[in-house]
Design a protein around this motif. Structure first.
Motif, PDB file in Angstrom:
ATOM      1  N   GLN A  18     -98.376  11.958 -38.376  1.00  0.00           N
ATOM      2  CA  GLN A  18     -97.899  10.675 -37.870  1.00  0.00           C
ATOM      3  C   GLN A  18     -98.906  10.127 -36.857  1.00  0.00           C
ATOM      4  O   GLN A  18     -99.518  10.889 -36.105  1.00  0.00           O
ATOM      5  CB  GLN A  18     -96.528  10.824 -37.207  1.00  0.00           C
ATOM      6  N   PRO A  19     -99.105   8.826 -36.835  1.00  0.00           N
ATOM      7  CA  PRO A  19    -100.019   8.245 -35.847  1.00  0.00           C
ATOM      8  C   PRO A  19     -99.415   8.312 -34.453  1.00  0.00           C
ATOM      9  O   PRO A  19     -98.225   8.603 -34.298  1.00  0.00           O
ATOM     10  CB  PRO A  19    -100.152   6.790 -36.319  1.00  0.00           C
ATOM     11  N   SER A  20    -100.236   8.051 -33.465  1.00  0.00           N
ATOM     12  CA  SER A  20     -99.752   8.020 -32.086  1.00  0.00           C
ATOM     13  C   SER A  20     -99.461   6.589 -31.670  1.00  0.00           C
ATOM     14  O   SER A  20     -99.879   5.638 -32.331  1.00  0.00           O
ATOM     15  CB  SER A  20    -100.791   8.647 -31.148  1.00  0.00           C
ATOM     16  N   LEU A  21     -98.728   6.447 -30.592  1.00  0.00           N
ATOM     17  CA  LEU A  21     -98.475   5.140 -29.994  1.00  0.00           C
ATOM     18  C   LEU A  21     -99.345   5.025 -28.747  1.00  0.00           C
ATOM     19  O   LEU A  21     -99.267   5.862 -27.843  1.00  0.00           O
ATOM     20  CB  LEU A  21     -97.004   4.962 -29.630  1.00  0.00           C
ATOM     21  N   ILE A  22    -100.187   3.993 -28.722  1.00  0.00           N
ATOM     22  CA  ILE A  22    -101.055   3.749 -27.565  1.00  0.00           C
ATOM     23  C   ILE A  22    -100.375   2.709 -26.689  1.00  0.00           C
ATOM     24  O   ILE A  22    -100.224   1.548 -27.078  1.00  0.00           O
ATOM     25  CB  ILE A  22    -102.447   3.264 -28.005  1.00  0.00           C
ATOM     26  N   LYS A  23     -99.980   3.135 -25.498  1.00  0.00           N
ATOM     27  CA  LYS A  23     -99.302   2.240 -24.564  1.00  0.00           C
ATOM     28  C   LYS A  23    -100.293   1.714 -23.525  1.00  0.00           C
ATOM     29  O   LYS A  23    -101.337   2.332 -23.286  1.00  0.00           O
ATOM     30  CB  LYS A  23     -98.173   2.989 -23.849  1.00  0.00           C
ATOM     31  N   PRO A  24    -100.008   0.578 -22.897  1.00  0.00           N
ATOM     32  CA  PRO A  24    -100.855   0.120 -21.792  1.00  0.00           C
ATOM     33  C   PRO A  24    -100.931   1.202 -20.716  1.00  0.00           C
ATOM     34  O   PRO A  24     -99.925   1.864 -20.414  1.00  0.00           O
ATOM     35  CB  PRO A  24    -100.124  -1.130 -21.277  1.00  0.00           C
ATOM     36  N   CYS A  25    -102.112   1.418 -20.149  1.00  0.00           N
ATOM     37  CA  CYS A  25    -102.293   2.519 -19.203  1.00  0.00           C
ATOM     38  C   CYS A  25    -101.786   2.188 -17.805  1.00  0.00           C
ATOM     39  O   CYS A  25    -101.800   3.055 -16.916  1.00  0.00           O
ATOM     40  CB  CYS A  25    -103.758   2.946 -19.152  1.00  0.00           C
ATOM     41  N   SER A  26    -101.349   0.964 -17.576  1.00  0.00           N
ATOM     42  CA  SER A  26    -100.720   0.567 -16.319  1.00  0.00           C
ATOM     43  C   SER A  26     -99.496  -0.286 -16.648  1.00  0.00           C
ATOM     44  O   SER A  26     -99.410  -0.853 -17.744  1.00  0.00           O
ATOM     45  CB  SER A  26    -101.690  -0.233 -15.438  1.00  0.00           C
ATOM     46  N   PRO A  27     -98.545  -0.383 -15.722  1.00  0.00           N
ATOM     47  CA  PRO A  27     -97.354  -1.194 -15.985  1.00  0.00           C
ATOM     48  C   PRO A  27     -97.715  -2.640 -16.325  1.00  0.00           C
ATOM     49  O   PRO A  27     -98.646  -3.216 -15.760  1.00  0.00           O
ATOM     50  CB  PRO A  27     -96.580  -1.112 -14.665  1.00  0.00           C
ATOM     51  N   THR A  28     -96.969  -3.204 -17.264  1.00  0.00           N
ATOM     52  CA  THR A  28     -97.190  -4.588 -17.702  1.00  0.00           C
ATOM     53  C   THR A  28     -95.886  -5.354 -17.580  1.00  0.00           C
ATOM     54  O   THR A  28     -94.811  -4.758 -17.470  1.00  0.00           O
ATOM     55  CB  THR A  28     -97.688  -4.629 -19.153  1.00  0.00           C
ATOM     56  N   PRO A  29     -95.946  -6.686 -17.584  1.00  0.00           N
ATOM     57  CA  PRO A  29     -94.710  -7.480 -17.501  1.00  0.00           C
ATOM     58  C   PRO A  29     -93.717  -7.079 -18.585  1.00  0.00           C
ATOM     59  O   PRO A  29     -94.084  -6.886 -19.741  1.00  0.00           O
ATOM     60  CB  PRO A  29     -95.211  -8.914 -17.704  1.00  0.00           C
ATOM     61  N   ASN A  30     -92.465  -6.964 -18.191  1.00  0.00           N
ATOM     62  CA  ASN A  30     -91.396  -6.597 -19.117  1.00  0.00           C
ATOM     63  C   ASN A  30     -90.449  -7.789 -19.227  1.00  0.00           C
ATOM     64  O   ASN A  30     -89.612  -8.020 -18.357  1.00  0.00           O
ATOM     65  CB  ASN A  30     -90.658  -5.355 -18.610  1.00  0.00           C
ATOM     66  N   HIS A  31     -90.626  -8.547 -20.301  1.00  0.00           N
ATOM     67  CA  HIS A  31     -89.810  -9.759 -20.462  1.00  0.00           C
ATOM     68  C   HIS A  31     -89.804 -10.164 -21.927  1.00  0.00           C
ATOM     69  O   HIS A  31     -90.512  -9.593 -22.757  1.00  0.00           O
ATOM     70  CB  HIS A  31     -90.371 -10.893 -19.606  1.00  0.00           C
ATOM     71  N   LEU A  32     -89.011 -11.148 -22.250  1.00  0.00           N
ATOM     72  CA  LEU A  32     -88.990 -11.725 -23.588  1.00  0.00           C
ATOM     73  C   LEU A  32     -89.947 -12.900 -23.626  1.00  0.00           C
ATOM     74  O   LEU A  32     -89.878 -13.795 -22.779  1.00  0.00           O
ATOM     75  CB  LEU A  32     -87.570 -12.170 -23.954  1.00  0.00           C
ATOM     76  N   LEU A  33     -90.868 -12.878 -24.582  1.00  0.00           N
ATOM     77  CA  LEU A  33     -91.889 -13.922 -24.686  1.00  0.00           C
ATOM     78  C   LEU A  33     -91.476 -14.957 -25.724  1.00  0.00           C
ATOM     79  O   LEU A  33     -91.257 -14.632 -26.891  1.00  0.00           O
ATOM     80  CB  LEU A  33     -93.231 -13.296 -25.072  1.00  0.00           C
ATOM     81  N   TYR A  34     -91.378 -16.190 -25.263  1.00  0.00           N
ATOM     82  CA  TYR A  34     -91.049 -17.317 -26.138  1.00  0.00           C
ATOM     83  C   TYR A  34     -92.183 -17.551 -27.133  1.00  0.00           C
ATOM     84  O   TYR A  34     -93.367 -17.457 -26.790  1.00  0.00           O
ATOM     85  CB  TYR A  34     -90.852 -18.555 -25.258  1.00  0.00           C
ATOM     86  N   LEU A  35     -91.829 -17.840 -28.363  1.00  0.00           N
ATOM     87  CA  LEU A  35     -92.805 -18.230 -29.378  1.00  0.00           C
ATOM     88  C   LEU A  35     -92.689 -19.721 -29.630  1.00  0.00           C
ATOM     89  O   LEU A  35     -91.584 -20.242 -29.810  1.00  0.00           O
ATOM     90  CB  LEU A  35     -92.563 -17.465 -30.681  1.00  0.00           C
ATOM     91  N   SER A  36     -93.823 -20.395 -29.642  1.00  0.00           N
ATOM     92  CA  SER A  36     -93.803 -21.843 -29.889  1.00  0.00           C
ATOM     93  C   SER A  36     -93.476 -22.121 -31.347  1.00  0.00           C
ATOM     94  O   SER A  36     -93.453 -21.224 -32.193  1.00  0.00           O
ATOM     95  CB  SER A  36     -95.165 -22.453 -29.537  1.00  0.00           C
ATOM     96  N   ASN A  37     -93.254 -23.386 -31.665  1.00  0.00           N
ATOM     97  CA  ASN A  37     -93.008 -23.773 -33.051  1.00  0.00           C
ATOM     98  C   ASN A  37     -94.211 -23.472 -33.944  1.00  0.00           C
ATOM     99  O   ASN A  37     -94.060 -23.261 -35.147  1.00  0.00           O
ATOM    100  CB  ASN A  37     -92.660 -25.265 -33.132  1.00  0.00           C
TER     101      ASN A  37
END
Length: 460
Positions: A18-37
């Protein structure tokens, strides 16, 4: 040595089941990101899949570390798509990004093949290339991680890097920006990313209420196109998708392009894209032997980052393009001269004014509106994005292109020749030789095949 569509590559031996999951090495914003039209179009529900071949490999741990670092800035690529509660009754599966830092998928493999052996078959993707990009077992597109990477080491010490980047999150400009940022941090681990990405998509919010949608644009439709292809009760797009397709690939040099421009009579000032797109569209329609009265369209992306007020911030990381649309009937397309077709393409470009872009943003509020693919050739230009100049520390790639070929036409860069373009599109097997023939000749108004391109195009 020439590769065929069904030519098999050796099997990949995965370093881990199974592949690995590469996470950001420092904390990042935790929120819901709006997608434009522009982002939230069903037309974009796929991943852009790149393949890079390098003569020398880079240590896997270094690639993982730099990916973990670049995901701090490009943190939406470490998140997951999710369905948003509909805002209107007619909304259907509107999406947003849960920026939760879950991570990008990273697979490692080995293939018993040399870089030079792969280079010999690199002009035409084959079905077996799909093994070079890990396939995530996900029930739907929404459940697929936005970024999937596979690094395949080769017998000679080279490597192939394949990436799948979710089109909902960014366009071609964005994919190139991300890949160059990852490569930069691989070479320079203590540096910052060259361009800081700007993730807010509200700059492309519609400028007026969605209750009134008077704007009409030929690239979109609300109803299926009812025109038929000969005696088939199918649209052209459905007809093409209903049968096995094989890729056609040909390279145009600067001399080829110059000769093609000289076919525009009377003389017309035009760009390389305009003349090559026009010629490709005509050749495509002619090779398919379509009904003369059938209306066909050419759709191609146009960057609109400079068409919005206020100005789009540098590094805007999302989809910042709309589809321009040229249209005509088959008879006028194949019987008319190249000058006429180039004018159609130029008019399609010039019609994308500030007002029409605003109209498209408003039109896309209606989720019943979709891109009209029924009788369309879609061209995506990869040749001007700088994709071919990616360097992870061991030099430029020997090859850059897609993992697979489909009915969307790609204009691809040529490694080592910035003035050349490779045209890649998949067609029914019985049509490919005709398409390549027409791409290498010019049809005059009297239907006599005229002078071939001064320097014959390279077919593979």
């Amino acid at each position: 040595m020439q590769g065929s569509w069904d030519e098999q590559l050796p099997d990949c031996c995965y370093e881990h089941k199974q592949p690995s999951l590469i996470k950001p090495c420092s904390p990042t914003p935790n929120h819901l990101l709006y997608l434009s039209n522009l982002d939230d179009q069903k037309f974009l529900r796929f991943s852009i899949k790149y393949l890079y071949l390098f003569e020398k490999s880079v240590p896997i741990n270094l690639l993982k570390q730099s990916l973990s670092r670049v995901l701090i800035d490009y943190y939406p690529l470490a998140g997951r798509l999710k369905n948003l509660q509909p805002r209107h009754e007619h909304d259907d599966n509107r999406l947003q990004v849960d920026c939760n830092g879950e991570g990008a998928v990273f697979a490692e493999a080995f293939m018993d093949m040399s870089a030079q052996e792969f280079l010999q078959v690199s002009k035409k993707p084959s079905k077996s290339w799909r093994k070079l990009l890990f396939k995530v077992d996900a029930p739907t597109f929404v459940d697929t991680p936005p970024l999937v990477v596979q690094v395949t080491k080769l017998r000679c010490g080279g490597m192939i890097i394949c990436t799948a980047i979710n089109h909902y999150l960014c366009d071609g400009i964005g994919t190139s920006q991300f890949l160059h940022a990852w490569a930069h941090l691989t070479r320079n681990p203590t540096n910052s990313v060259p361009i800081t990405p700007f993730h807010s998509r509200h700059v492309f919010n519609p400028m007026s209420p969605s209750s009134h949608l008077p704007f009409v644009h030929p690239a979109f439709t609300k109803n299926a196109n009812k025109q038929t292809l000969k005696d088939h009760n199918l649209t052209l797009n459905q007809y093409l998708q209903s049968q096995p397709l094989v890729p056609a690939s040909l390279t145009y040099t600067a001399a080829n392009i110059h000769s093609l421009k000289s076919q525009c009579v009377p003389s017309l000032k035009c760009t390389t894209f305009e003349v090559l797109a026009s010629h490709t569209w005509r050749s495509w329609a002619k090779s398919l032997d379509l009904e003369p009265s059938l209306e066909v369209k050419l759709l191609f992306s146009m960057n609109i980052r400079n068409k919005i007020t206020p100005e789009i911030p540098k590094g805007y990381y999302a989809n910042g393009f709309v589809l321009a649309c040229a249209k005509t009937n088959v008879k006028e397309l194949v019987d008319g001269n190249l000058h006429h077709v180039v004018k159609l393409v130029q008019d399609a470009k010039s019609s994308l004014t500030d007002d029409s872009v605003s109209g498209i943003l408003l039109l896309l509020e209606d989720k019943n509106v979709s891109t009209d693919l029924a009788t369309s050739l879609v061209i995506s230009q990869w040749s001007k994005l700088g994709l071919e100049s990616l360097d992870f520390g061991e030099g430029m790639p020997l090859h850059m292109g897609p993992v697979s070929s489909d009915i969307y036409c790609l204009f691809l860069p040529i490694i080592g020749d910035s003035n050349a373009i490779r045209v890649l599109v998949s067609l029914p097997k019985s049509v490919v030789s005709k398409f390549e023939y027409y791409m290498n000749t010019f049809l005059q108004t009297n239907n006599v095949l005229a002078t071939k391109i001064g320097e014959k195009c390279e077919f593979v």
